[in-house]
Design an enzyme around this catalytic site. Structure first.
Site, PDB file in Angstrom:
ATOM      1  N   LYS A  48       0.810  -1.320   0.078  1.00  0.00           N
ATOM      2  CA  LYS A  48       0.190   0.012  -0.024  1.00  0.00           C
ATOM      3  C   LYS A  48       0.879   1.319   0.036  1.00  0.00           C
ATOM      4  O   LYS A  48       1.842   1.497   0.622  1.00  0.00           O
ATOM      5  CB  LYS A  48      -0.904  -0.034   1.219  1.00  0.00           C
ATOM      6  CG  LYS A  48      -1.774   1.056   1.287  1.00  0.00           C
ATOM      7  CD  LYS A  48      -2.757   0.992   2.467  1.00  0.00           C
ATOM      8  CE  LYS A  48      -3.647   2.052   2.760  1.00  0.00           C
ATOM      9  NZ  LYS A  48      -4.545   1.864   4.120  1.00  0.00           N
ATOM     10  N   SER A  86      -9.359   2.358   2.788  1.00  0.00           N
ATOM     11  CA  SER A  86      -8.484   2.957   1.871  1.00  0.00           C
ATOM     12  C   SER A  86      -7.348   1.853   1.396  1.00  0.00           C
ATOM     13  O   SER A  86      -6.582   2.421   0.312  1.00  0.00           O
ATOM     14  CB  SER A  86      -7.608   4.017   2.723  1.00  0.00           C
ATOM     15  OG  SER A  86      -6.857   3.252   3.763  1.00  0.00           O
ATOM     16  N   SER A 139     -10.237  -0.140   6.995  1.00  0.00           N
ATOM     17  CA  SER A 139      -9.337   0.284   5.569  1.00  0.00           C
ATOM     18  C   SER A 139      -9.028  -1.493   5.285  1.00  0.00           C
ATOM     19  O   SER A 139      -8.400  -1.204   4.007  1.00  0.00           O
ATOM     20  CB  SER A 139      -8.255   1.114   5.765  1.00  0.00           C
ATOM     21  OG  SER A 139      -8.641   2.347   6.132  1.00  0.00           O
TER      22      SER A 139
END
Length: 427
Positions: free
Chosen positions: A69, A139, A163
């Protein structure tokens, strides 16, 4: 999952690597072909080098391609955090601590995946492989999509509210949020120090168990003969917004688990969970305003959701923050007393399946209370709603109880996928 997108089994790849049926270079080539063939539609990646120098494949993962990420530093790649403020960021000089740990386990980072702006709510361009017209969640949207599409068998995420749990549920894959503090957050662009946790994505709970064992040296819970667990069901009715299809599907799932031998009881009082949800919002905003003070100073250049969060946090009095922390502690004590004789709390991972469109990443409300406690959470795939889209369940365990939680998750996954294994272990 749509026919052109299928997750890549970590357990199968590791077995092939160990047996010499494939090589790290061949695994990287497969990742490269898959990304090249599908990412124009899915937009899961912001930077990708599927042909990195493979320097450490002696770990238990032995050359497994890894997605990271884009709030987590990878040496040689910029960490842009999904924000226009960071378009000119220089490449990171070193790996984040968590990336170093995965490299030591034999994983090979091949690039950075899309995140919402500073891991909050403003969506990126990523589409959901299970339904490309629907959000993949956020996210950690790019990491979830990269696993769901079979780009990589393993990806890193992070969770401050929902997330990791929500994207896994929306994309129809497994994930785990680690106990907060289990691994250092050095080299991660955080949002709320008291809430941020590491996470990982893989195709199945069994794959997550293998990944965890490789990372930590803990036993591989996915290989054990699991006993039927004791589960405390959370219906999340007090949270509001849980869709009828989710409630019906959860009821059917709990019936199947009970029939397979699990003890399934209901949480008698949801009020501590509601208190955690409320307190989480206060703590997250307050800490984010201070952690991201530099961005608050140029809030006019941020997305409206993030700017609003930071302004709200900046206006939150210290005493409100301290009161929220005390409320978390009281709720934690009450829930610990209730759940002490159970293996895990079982509940819906999201209010429903992935919403249509890409303008929103969905609501993290069903993850907020457990994130407030910093407990490990495993998202188990295998259910579908009335529209045919994935629905995930979440299992919440005890702090630093990842191995036991993963054992429970693998048992639950077996039942939900129709392949329950009778237990030879009695209580």
């Amino acid at each position: 999952m749509t026919p052109q997108y299928r997750p890549w089994s970590l357990r199968e790849l590791v077995a092939d690597l160990r047996a010499g049926r494939t090589t790290p270079d061949e695994a990287l080539a497969r990742a490269s072909r898959r990304i090249a063939g599908t990412d124009a539609e899915l937009c899961a990646w912001v930077a990708c080098d599927p042909t990195p120098a493979v320097t450490a494949t002696e770990g238990p993962l032995g050359g497994v391609p890894l997605a990271v990420k884009d709030i987590i530093d990878v040496a040689g790649l910029p960490t842009r955090c999904g924000s226009a403020l960071r378009v000119d960021t220089e490449p990171a000089a070193s790996d984040a601590a968590i990336v170093r740990a995965w490299r030591h386990a034999g994983a090979v980072p091949i690039g950075k995946t899309v995140t919402t702006e500073f891991a909050f709510f403003a969506p990126g361009p990523t589409r959901n492989p299970a339904a490309p017209g629907h959000t993949p969640g956020g996210s950690s949207s790019g990491s979830a999509a990269a696993v769901a599409a079979g780009h990589v068998p393993l990806a890193l995420g992070s969770q401050t509210a929902g997330s990791v749990t929500r994207p896994a549920a929306f994309c129809g894959i497994a994930a785990m949020v680690m106990s907060r503090g289990r691994f250092a957050l050095d080299g991660v662009v955080g949002l709320s120090p008291g809430l941020d946790s590491h996470g990982l994505f893989a195709a199945t709970a069994s794959d997550v168990a293998l990944a965890w064992s490789a990372l930590t040296g803990d036993p591989d819970a996915g290989l054990d003969e699991q006993r039927p667990p004791r589960l405390l069901v959370w219906r999340a009715e007090a949270q509001g917004g849980v869709e009828l299809a989710t409630r019906v599907t959860m009821d059917a799932a709990t019936s199947r688990l009970r029939a397979a031998g699990a003890v399934v009881d209901e949480i008698p009082d949801e009020s501590p969970i509601s208190a955690l949800t409320t307190a989480h919002r206060v703590v997250m905003a307050y800490e984010a305003a201070r952690e991201r003070a530099a961005e608050l100073a140029v809030a006019h250049r941020l997305s409206e959701p993030l700017a609003r969060l930071l302004r709200t946090g900046a206006a939150t009095p210290d005493e409100d923050y301290e009161a929220a922390r005390r409320a978390m502690a009281r709720a934690a004590e009450r829930l610990a007393l209730v759940s002490a004789s159970y293996d895990a709390v079982l509940g819906p991972a999201a209010q429903g399946s992935a919403p249509a469109g890409l303008a929103s990443t969905g609501d993290p409300i069903l993850s907020r209370p457990w994130q407030a406690l910093g407990l490990p959470v495993v998202t188990v795939p295998g259910l579908r709603g009335d529209t045919g889209l994935p629905l995930g369940v979440q299992l919440v365990g005890r702090a630093r109880g990842e191995v036991a939680l993963l054992g429970t998750a693998c048992w639950v996954e077996g039942v939900l996928r129709g392949g329950t294994r009778p237990s030879v272990i009695t209580r």
